[in-house]
Every structure is written in structure tokens, then in C-alpha cells.
Design a protein around this motif. Structure first.
Motif, PDB file in Angstrom:
ATOM      1  N   HIS A   1     -11.772  -5.467   8.689  1.00  0.00           N
ATOM      2  CA  HIS A   1     -12.066  -4.042   8.466  1.00  0.00           C
ATOM      3  C   HIS A   1     -13.563  -3.801   8.506  1.00  0.00           C
ATOM      4  O   HIS A   1     -14.340  -4.550   7.919  1.00  0.00           O
ATOM      5  CB  HIS A   1     -11.431  -3.532   7.168  1.00  0.00           C
TER       6      HIS A   1
ATOM      7  N   ASP B   1     -17.614  -8.421   2.586  1.00  0.00           N
ATOM      8  CA  ASP B   1     -16.357  -7.644   2.604  1.00  0.00           C
ATOM      9  C   ASP B   1     -16.542  -6.431   3.490  1.00  0.00           C
ATOM     10  O   ASP B   1     -16.838  -5.358   3.016  1.00  0.00           O
ATOM     11  CB  ASP B   1     -16.022  -7.262   1.161  1.00  0.00           C
TER      12      ASP B   1
ATOM     13  N   GLU C   1      -9.428   0.108   5.307  1.00  0.00           N
ATOM     14  CA  GLU C   1      -8.852  -0.885   4.386  1.00  0.00           C
ATOM     15  C   GLU C   1      -9.223  -0.586   2.943  1.00  0.00           C
ATOM     16  O   GLU C   1      -8.397  -0.692   2.039  1.00  0.00           O
ATOM     17  CB  GLU C   1      -9.334  -2.304   4.766  1.00  0.00           C
ATOM     18  N   GLU C   2     -10.476  -0.183   2.747  1.00  0.00           N
ATOM     19  CA  GLU C   2     -10.966   0.018   1.376  1.00  0.00           C
ATOM     20  C   GLU C   2     -10.412   1.290   0.733  1.00  0.00           C
ATOM     21  O   GLU C   2     -10.664   1.554  -0.442  1.00  0.00           O
ATOM     22  CB  GLU C   2     -12.501   0.033   1.344  1.00  0.00           C
TER      23      GLU C   2
ATOM     24  N   GLY D   1      -7.052   1.843   1.123  1.00  0.00           N
ATOM     25  CA  GLY D   1      -5.623   1.561   1.053  1.00  0.00           C
ATOM     26  C   GLY D   1      -4.906   1.596   2.393  1.00  0.00           C
ATOM     27  O   GLY D   1      -3.693   1.454   2.444  1.00  0.00           O
TER      28      GLY D   1
ATOM     29  N   ASP E   1     -10.948 -12.503   4.937  1.00  0.00           N
ATOM     30  CA  ASP E   1     -11.372 -11.402   4.067  1.00  0.00           C
ATOM     31  C   ASP E   1     -11.226 -11.851   2.618  1.00  0.00           C
ATOM     32  O   ASP E   1     -10.774 -11.118   1.755  1.00  0.00           O
ATOM     33  CB  ASP E   1     -10.523 -10.145   4.356  1.00  0.00           C
ATOM     34  N   SER E   2     -11.593 -13.129   2.398  1.00  0.00           N
ATOM     35  CA  SER E   2     -11.482 -13.705   1.060  1.00  0.00           C
ATOM     36  C   SER E   2     -12.586 -14.751   0.926  1.00  0.00           C
ATOM     37  O   SER E   2     -13.550 -14.714   1.681  1.00  0.00           O
ATOM     38  CB  SER E   2     -10.079 -14.285   0.850  1.00  0.00           C
TER      39      SER E   2
ATOM     40  N   LEU F   1      -0.226  -3.612  -4.202  1.00  0.00           N
ATOM     41  CA  LEU F   1      -0.903  -2.667  -5.085  1.00  0.00           C
ATOM     42  C   LEU F   1      -0.161  -1.349  -5.178  1.00  0.00           C
ATOM     43  O   LEU F   1       0.324  -0.821  -4.173  1.00  0.00           O
ATOM     44  CB  LEU F   1      -2.320  -2.420  -4.546  1.00  0.00           C
TER      45      LEU F   1
ATOM     46  N   ARG G   1      -1.011  -4.444  -9.887  1.00  0.00           N
ATOM     47  CA  ARG G   1      -1.018  -5.462  -8.820  1.00  0.00           C
ATOM     48  C   ARG G   1       0.376  -6.068  -8.823  1.00  0.00           C
ATOM     49  O   ARG G   1       0.884  -6.509  -9.873  1.00  0.00           O
ATOM     50  CB  ARG G   1      -2.061  -6.536  -9.093  1.00  0.00           C
TER      51      ARG G   1
ATOM     52  N   GLN H   1      -2.080   6.113  -3.440  1.00  0.00           N
ATOM     53  CA  GLN H   1      -1.979   5.328  -2.208  1.00  0.00           C
ATOM     54  C   GLN H   1      -0.526   4.954  -2.020  1.00  0.00           C
ATOM     55  O   GLN H   1       0.210   4.864  -2.991  1.00  0.00           O
ATOM     56  CB  GLN H   1      -2.792   4.024  -2.334  1.00  0.00           C
TER      57      GLN H   1
ATOM     58  N   GLU I   1      -3.985 -15.327  -4.074  1.00  0.00           N
ATOM     59  CA  GLU I   1      -5.079 -14.405  -4.373  1.00  0.00           C
ATOM     60  C   GLU I   1      -4.572 -13.224  -5.206  1.00  0.00           C
ATOM     61  O   GLU I   1      -3.460 -12.752  -5.006  1.00  0.00           O
ATOM     62  CB  GLU I   1      -5.703 -13.938  -3.051  1.00  0.00           C
TER      63      GLU I   1
ATOM     64  N   GLY J   1      -6.289 -10.241  -5.330  1.00  0.00           N
ATOM     65  CA  GLY J   1      -6.626  -9.003  -4.624  1.00  0.00           C
ATOM     66  C   GLY J   1      -5.592  -8.687  -3.555  1.00  0.00           C
ATOM     67  O   GLY J   1      -4.596  -9.402  -3.388  1.00  0.00           O
ATOM     68  N   SER J   2      -5.825  -7.583  -2.855  1.00  0.00           N
ATOM     69  CA  SER J   2      -4.843  -7.088  -1.887  1.00  0.00           C
ATOM     70  C   SER J   2      -5.518  -6.774  -0.556  1.00  0.00           C
ATOM     71  O   SER J   2      -6.682  -6.390  -0.511  1.00  0.00           O
ATOM     72  CB  SER J   2      -4.208  -5.790  -2.402  1.00  0.00           C
TER      73      SER J   2
ATOM     74  N   PRO K   1      -4.011  -4.346   2.207  1.00  0.00           N
ATOM     75  CA  PRO K   1      -2.780  -3.545   2.280  1.00  0.00           C
ATOM     76  C   PRO K   1      -1.902  -3.795   3.509  1.00  0.00           C
ATOM     77  O   PRO K   1      -0.677  -3.747   3.389  1.00  0.00           O
ATOM     78  CB  PRO K   1      -3.307  -2.105   2.265  1.00  0.00           C
TER      79      PRO K   1
ATOM     80  N   HIS L   1     -17.665  -5.163  -3.755  1.00  0.00           N
ATOM     81  CA  HIS L   1     -17.472  -3.860  -4.422  1.00  0.00           C
ATOM     82  C   HIS L   1     -18.526  -3.596  -5.498  1.00  0.00           C
ATOM     83  O   HIS L   1     -18.385  -2.647  -6.266  1.00  0.00           O
ATOM     84  CB  HIS L   1     -16.074  -3.734  -5.057  1.00  0.00           C
TER      85      HIS L   1
END
Ligand code: BES
Ligand code: MN
Length: 454
Positions: free
Chosen positions: A87, A120, A154-155, A157, A181-182, A199, A329, A363, A398, A400-401, A403, A429
Motif C-alpha cells: 500500500h 509502513d 489500506e490505512e 480499512g 508489511d510487517s 478487525l 481484533r 469499516q 501477527e 495487526g491486520s 484488511p 503510525h
């Protein structure tokens, strides 16, 4: 061929860094309407950049921010096809005053590139773009066919990419999806995710009166929505952090002894959490350890809570409304719609007399994802990671998500490789987001090797 490409990447290191700097200078903040032109500018920049290295690329419209799609087809139709997802949108940079350099004027400090989106996710998907460039410029071809799907929402959703993926299944057809992306657990500990959480995110408004009231005249005779909302929220979890919403845990995938033993190898524990966060103590569901709670257990958290007068000094007011933003989550097999219904019902039941609750889903809910670690595509990534970082990968879940991952898995029906190139302390973030130069370089090499291993 891959050695040639790696040599090329190493000798072009300065230029590869310069290209990333240009990309990072574009403030592609998807959440803020005033940045809509910048978001489009980033899409155009990426598209032109991909064309300049020999890919066929275009900016494709959606109902929102555009998607950049690019590809290079191997002359042999039997060659495997990789779809790289990333993204180009970034989180808002606020609060600006806490940054030590301007978020959209990238600089190098202590061996890392400081800029919003560096880790990110611009730096991480650029590693894949640069791997392709290194092959095409050094050998004139790639060992595989490659496709890039780089979205701009992506950020927020991913409100539009789901429809795009469903409508373009043929264009996106592939043998494996590759996503960086991690993060690695540490600089020489490659980390493959075999799951991500989904999420659910909604807002609740509690209303008691038609408008704000004098707290002297009316206090004691009408319900206070801030107090009522606090009482409702307090009933959603017990004092140990276990969610009390009936049915909340019903579909959660249980861990067997073997998986728990595997997860126990992940070097995350009470001390590491306190060190990373500054928290006084770890707090969470009894009977589970830190990595289990992070990846295999669902959460319910208040993300924002406001009501009444919050300016300086005292204002005697009985607020008419109170608000909370709440996220859950979710882990594999939980259904976002069913969980939303269950939480709404529990909150309605907990509401004291005199309060009306209104809920807004912010979302589309996304499900958790689970990936087959034994898939040959995942094993190809494991070999590439070992060759690049010197150690075999650890497999983690992980918290986090991302989507779209679940949709990609369902629509394309192929394994997803989640091999992160960032580091845990990259400040995603947050102010001072950064991406180590070494992470960028190793990411490029890992990508080059992954394509060869396939
Ligand atoms: N890159 C993250 C996901 C991530 C976070 C992976 C931490 C590994 C460790 C992604 O860009 C992200 O922030 N996702 C959001 C999704 C949300 C905005 C719908 C998230 O998880 O909050
Ligand atoms: Mn993010």
C-alpha cells in the motif's frame, strides 16, 4: 541470475535509496481529504517509476483512491506468477510536533530513513520493486512472471479494494501472493507470519437529553451519558481482561499443544512488552502468554472516549451525549457480523434507564487469516529468508491486520507469504517512523532470492 541481480542492487544502492526518498516525500495520507491530490500523486509517481524499470503499469480507478497495477510476463507461460501486494497510502503524521524531522522530508539518522510511510509500507514494497529492477537491468528478465497490486486505502480499512479484487480475479491470477508489511523479530531473525487478525471497528453515541444542560439545575434529575457509557463499557470485560459479551469466544480457533509449543519459541514475553511500551505490567486474558494473546486471541478495546467539556478550567455542564470508538481484533473463524451483533446487543442490555445508544460501523469488518506454513511457496520464502538473514525463519501470528489479505486468499485461492522487512521499533503510525537502510537492502536481496527459489 539472482547473484547478478544482487550485485546490481548492491552497486546501485545509492540510487535505490534516492528513489525511495522521492516516493516518501509525497504525503499520501489516505484518511485526510486535504491530501487526496497527494495520494493520487503518489500513485502516479509509483506507476511511472514501475514503467521506467520495464514493467507495464497503470493507475486504475476505484470508488476512492486509485490502485496501481503493474506486471511483467515471463515468455514461458509455465513460469510461476507472483502477485506482490502493498500500500502506497500512509497514516496521518500527526502529532507533527513530536517528530524530530519533518515526516515528509526523509532524512537518514543512525542508519535509518525517517519519514512517514518509510516502513509502513513504501520502503517494504519498494524492496520488491527494486528486486525486479535489479533482475531486469542485470539479466534482462525475471525467473517468474510478476504482478504488483499496490493500493491507496489500506490505512483506512480498504473500502474499495475488495470489489476490485473480486472484479479482477483473472488479471490478478497467480501462484502465490507476496506481502511485506510487517517486521522481523530482530535484525537477523526472519519472521514469517502464518496468521493475521481481522478487525471490527465501530462508534457508539450515548444520548440522554436533547442538548447540554446546566449541571446545577438539572444534575441529579436526568441521566448523565458519560457516566452511563462508562457503566456500559465496564460491563464488557471482567477485571481480568476477559471479554464478557455472550458468545464472543464461541468460534475462536483453539490452539493445540503442538502449536502452543511452537508459539512458545517466539521471543516475546512480559518483560519485552513492558520494555517496548513503557507499561507497568502486562495485563491480559489469564491462561495465555504474550504471543498467544497477540495473535491467537481476540480483543475488545476502547480507542477513543469523549463527552462534555474537555477544555481548560471548569465548566458546569451536564453533557447530552457521550461517544466511544471501539475495535475488536478478530481471530480465525470469528465472523465480524456476528461479533458486531453480539457486542451491540450486550451494550444495549447493559444500558441504564434514560440512555439511547446509536451505533455506526466505521469499516467493513474483516476476518482473521490463517496460512498453511507447509505450502511450497511459503517454504521458498523461508529458504530465501535464511539465505539473506543467516537464520531460519520463526513463524508467528501477527496481532495487526491487513484488511485485503483474507479476500486475496479466498478469491485467488493461493497461499499468502507474509515476510516482513521492517523492525519492531519502526514506530509505525507514530512520530519518528523509520526504516533501517539495512532493512531496505536485505529486503531487496530477500525478494531477489524468493523469486529465484520459486
Ligand atoms: N502494516 C500494518 C499491519 C501490521 C501492523 C503488520 C503491525 C504487522 C505489525 C498495516 O498497515 C496496518 O496498520 N493495518 C491496520 C489496518 C486498519 C487501519 C484497518 C491495523 O492493523 O490497524
Ligand atoms: Mn499501517
Amino acid at each position: 541470475m539472482s547473484e547478478q541481480a544482487i550485485d546490481f542492487a548492491r552497486s546501485n544502492h545509492k540510487r535505490f535509496l534516492g528513489d525511495l526518498f522521492d516516493y516518501l516525500a509525497i504525503p499520501s495520507v489516505s484518511a485526510q481529504p486535504e491530501h487526496a491530490d497527494d495520494v493520487r500523486h503518489a500513485a502516479n509517481w509509483l506507476c511511472r517509476h514501475m514503467q521506467s524499470i520495464g514493467l507495464t503499469a497503470s493507475v486504475m480507478e476505484t470508488g476512492g483512491h486509485p490502485i496501481v497495477y503493474a506486471e511483467w510476463r515471463h515468455p514461458d507461460p509455465a513460469a510461476p506468477t507472483v502477485l506482490v501486494y502493498g500500500h502506497y497510502d500512509v497514516q496521518p503524521a500527526d502529532p507533527f510536533e513530536l517528530w524530530h524531522s519533518s515526516p515528509f522530508a526523509p532524512v537518514i539518522r543512525d542508519g535509518a530513513i525517517f519519514a512517514r510511510g518509510s516502513s509502513d509500507n513504501k520502503g517494504q514494497h519498494m524492496a520488491h520493486v527494486k528486486a525486479v529492477e535489479a533482475y531486469l537491468q542485470s539479466a534482462g528478465s525475471l525467473p517468474v512472471s510478476i504482478k504488483f497490486l499496490i493500493e491507496g486505502e489500506e490505512e483506512i480499512g480498504g473500502p474499495n479494494i475488495g470489489a476490485f479484487v473480486s472484479a479482477n480475479g483473472t488479471m490478478l491470477a497467480c501462484d502465490v501472493v507476496m506481502i511485506s508489511d510487517s517486521a522481523l523479530l530482530s535484525p537477523d531473525q526472519p519472521t514469517l507470519l502464518y496468521g493475521l487478525r481481522g478487525l471490527l471497528y465501530f462508534e457508539v453515541e450515548a444520548r440522554c437529553a436533547a442538548h447540554d444542560l446546566h449541571s446545577g439545575t438539572y444534575g441529579g434529575n436526568v441521566q448523565n451519558p458519560a457516566m452511563a457509557l462508562a457503566q456500559i463499557l465496564a460491563k464488557l470485560k471482567n477485571e481480568h481482561g476477559v471479554i464478557s459479551v455472550p458468545g464472543f469466544y464461541d468460534d475462536v480457533r483453539p490452539l493445540d499443544a503442538e502449536e502452543r509449543a511452537e508459539i512458545a519459541r517466539i521471543p516475546l514475553n512480559d518483560t519485552s512488552i513492558c520494555d517496548e511500551t513503557g507499561a507497568q505490567t502486562v495485563f491480559g486474558e489469564p491462561g495465555f502468554n504474550v504471543p498467544e494473546r497477540m495473535g491467537a486471541r481476540p480483543t475488545l478495546e476502547v480507542n477513543g472516549l469523549w463527552s462534555g467539556y474537555t477544555g481548560s478550567g471548569a465548566k458546569t455542564v451536564l453533557p447530552a451525549v457521550a461517544h466511544a470508538k471501539i475495535s475488536c481484533r478478530l481471530v480465525p473463524n470469528q465472523n465480524p457480523t456476528a461479533i458486531y451483533d453480539a457486542v451491540v446487543q450486550a451494550m444495549q442490555q447493559a444500558a441504564p434507564i434514560g440512555v439511547t445508544l446509536a451505533f455506526t460501523l466505521l469499516q467493513n469488518g474483516t476476518r482473521g487469516t490463517l496460512i498453511d506454513r507447509q505450502a511450497p511457496q511459503v517454504q521458498a520464502a523461508a529458504r530465501a529468508a535464511q539465505a539473506t538473514y543467516g537464520n531460519p525463519p520463526i513463524y508467528t501470528l501477527e496481532g495487526g491486520s491487513i484488511p485485503i489479505v483474507n479476500d486475496l486468499q479466498e478469491v485467488l485461492g493461493k497461499p499468502i507469504v507474509l515476510l516482513g522487512y521492517g523492525l519492531p521499533g519502526d514506530n509505525l503510525h507514530a512520530p519518528d517512523e523509520h526504516f533501517a537502510i539495512a532493512c531496505y537492502e536485505k529486503g531487496i536481496e530477500a525478494s531477489i532470492r524468493f523469486l529465484a527459489e520459486l
